[in-house]
Design an enzyme around this catalytic site. Structure first.
Site, mmCIF file in Angstrom:
data_model
loop_
_atom_site.group_PDB
_atom_site.id
_atom_site.type_symbol
_atom_site.label_atom_id
_atom_site.label_comp_id
_atom_site.label_asym_id
_atom_site.label_seq_id
_atom_site.Cartn_x
_atom_site.Cartn_y
_atom_site.Cartn_z
ATOM 1 N N SER A 88 -1.834 2.271 3.539
ATOM 2 C CA SER A 88 -2.060 3.503 2.782
ATOM 3 C C SER A 88 -2.882 4.440 3.645
ATOM 4 C CB SER A 88 -2.805 3.173 1.490
ATOM 5 O OG SER A 88 -3.495 4.315 1.032
ATOM 6 N N GLU B 161 10.457 -2.648 -1.876
ATOM 7 C CA GLU B 161 10.628 -1.677 -2.966
ATOM 8 C C GLU B 161 11.928 -0.889 -2.796
ATOM 9 O OE1 GLU B 161 6.202 -0.352 -4.242
ATOM 10 O OE2 GLU B 161 6.666 -0.103 -2.133
ATOM 11 N N LYS C 101 -4.989 -1.661 1.735
ATOM 12 C CA LYS C 101 -3.670 -1.865 1.117
ATOM 13 C C LYS C 101 -2.587 -2.234 2.110
ATOM 14 C CE LYS C 101 -2.200 0.195 -2.471
ATOM 15 N NZ LYS C 101 -1.492 1.323 -3.055
ATOM 16 N N HIS D 102 9.970 -15.756 -18.941
ATOM 17 C CA HIS D 102 9.256 -14.614 -19.543
ATOM 18 C C HIS D 102 8.120 -14.133 -18.644
ATOM 19 C CE1 HIS D 102 11.257 -15.772 -23.373
ATOM 20 N NE2 HIS D 102 10.983 -16.999 -22.961
#
Ligand code: ARG
Length: 454
Positions: free
Chosen positions: A267, A280, A273, A146
């Protein structure tokens, strides 16, 4: 648009089926050789055809070939060029075949070649994972259910889970390949041919196990592509789950792994970042791959036997899906090699969340002979106690635990650390470092035997 322009636009497939060119030429060469062998065309014509096809292959490879939309598809483009090159003999190539068995053959050859490449790429990914797993067979991390910390596991164990999944993916592709590996060529348009062809010979030349047994079936089913796309969808789903974990692990909140800037981007406005773009995108590829499976299934649904032009819609999405999966596989392989786990962050997360609670329950069962359900209940009270005092389980005092269950003795502390927890999971398939090391080595050996280096 004039009717002729509309017709050309909707009918032409050369824009995408040019990808079949090497297979089309190979199959035509095998067909011509067989026709010559059988005396259906002269040996001299067969030779001319072979030489012409070789020249065309070279032209295509060098980018010199001019593909013409007016010639509709790859088959007519090649045949027309052959006519330019060798004259009348070219017209004999299409004896005892049709574009229907031709395209079914080309497409099978294409999918088969892809399966072989994908198998090698998946094996390389397995190897990268198995090597990482061996190196980190004892590295503690939280195991989740979970997405809640459940029980500690080792990083190596986690990576080997994917090695198993990829092994089954390879099995599915191998199964699909077996059923795919029959030659449609010689089925002609739909009913077979009156020429004395030798389909066994052509099958051998093209490395098929045998010719297909029913001409109607051979020209009109695309289940081999569907099966491959189904297996590809499942493999892509596996990669997507792994990619998602890398994305999670890369967040500062987890901080479990670091990826170099080879597979991440910065970024443009937030200098701190590091975005896991490759992961992704690998995560997302399953979308178009599963869509291609659905798409082809819907194209094929309800088509009466035998060939219908609907089937021209089989290729574009299949090509795209298979190329996408290949890219996702190599991207994941690159990331696995690149990935550096942060042992401290993983260990800290594994220690939190009362992840050794099950170990207390197991101890109560083992040492005190308690039924598991009761042990579970007692453990729940110990966890609640620790929680109320803001302590981890191994920080609780013995008297505090004895207040819940008087028979608890100090040797319970031996099972309270994540290290002792994973060490105790020695059941076959469990996460104990000794198991993980053994499994990782077994996989490395198996993969080496299959010819995978690194
Ligand atoms: N380009 C066609 C396809 O991909 C080749 C077969 C054409 N056959 C026909 N009977 N028109 O399906």
């Amino acid at each position: 648009m004039s009717p002729a322009e509309i017709m050309e636009e909707i009918n032409a497939s050369i824009g995408f089926d040019k990808a079949l060119a090497p297979h089309d030429i190979r199959a035509s060469k095998a067909h011509a050789a067989m026709l010559g062998q059988q005396g259906i065309i002269s040996k001299d014509d067969a030779k001319k055809i072979a030489a012409g096809l070789d020249r065309i292959a070279g032209e295509i490879e060098r980018g010199e070939f001019v593909f013409q939309r007016a010639l509709e598809d790859i088959h007519m483009n090649v045949e027309s060029r052959l006519k330019d090159l060798i004259g009348d003999a070219a017209a004999r190539l299409h004896t005892a075949r049709s574009r229907n068995d031709q395209v079914a053959t080309d497409f099978r050859l294409y999918v088969r070649a892809w399966i072989d490449e994908a198998d090698a790429a998946l094996a390389a990914l397995q190897m990268a994972l198995a090597r990482k797993a061996e190196a980190h067979s004892a590295l503690i991390m939280p195991g989740f259910t979970h997405l809640q910390p459940a029980q500690p596991v080792t990083f190596g164990h986690h990576l080997l889970a994917y090695v198993e999944m990829l092994g089954r993916d390879r099995g599915r592709f191998a199964d699909a390949r077996k059923r795919l590996n029959e030659l449609p060529l010689g089925s002609a348009a739909l009913a077979g041919t009156s020429f004395p062809i030798d389909r066994k010979r052509t099958a051998e030349a093209l490395e098929f196990d045998r010719p297909t047994a029913n001409s109607l079936d051979a020209v009109s089913d695309r289940d081999f592509a569907l099966e491959t796309l189904a297996a590809a969808s499942i493999a892509a789903m596996h990669l997507s789950r792994f990619a998602e974990e890398i994305v999670l692990w890369m967040t500062p909140q987890f901080g479990f792994v670091r990826l170099s800037d080879r597979f991440t981007t910065g970024s443009s406005i937030m200098p701190q970042k590091r975005n896991p773009d490759a992961a992704e995108l690998a995560r997302a590829k399953v979308g178009r791959i599963a869509a291609a499976f659905q798409g082809l299934l819907i194209v094929m649904k309800g088509l009466p036997l035998a060939y219908a032009k609907d089937m021209q819609e089989d290729k574009e999405q299949t090509f795209d899906a298979l190329a996408s999966l290949r890219l996702a596989i190599v991207a994941m392989t690159g990331m696995v090699g690149d990935m550096e786990p942060d042992a401290d962050a993983m260990r800290a997360a594994a220690g939190g969340g009362y992840s050794t609670a099950t170990d207390i329950a197991d101890w109560l069962v083992r040492k005190l002979g308690m039924p598991f359900r009761e042990a579970h209940h007692v453990t729940g009270r110990i966890v609640a106690l620790a929680e109320s005092q803001g302590l981890t389980l191994d920080q609780l005092s013995l008297p505090a635990m004895q207040a819940v269950e008087a028979r608890i003795s100090k040797d319970i502390f031996a099972v309270l650390s994540p290290e002792s927890s994973v060490r105790s999971r020695v059941s076959y398939g469990g996460t104990a470092p000794q198991n993980v090391r053994k499994m990782a080595r077994a996989w490395i050996k198996r993969l080496e035997k299959q010819g995978v280096s690194d």
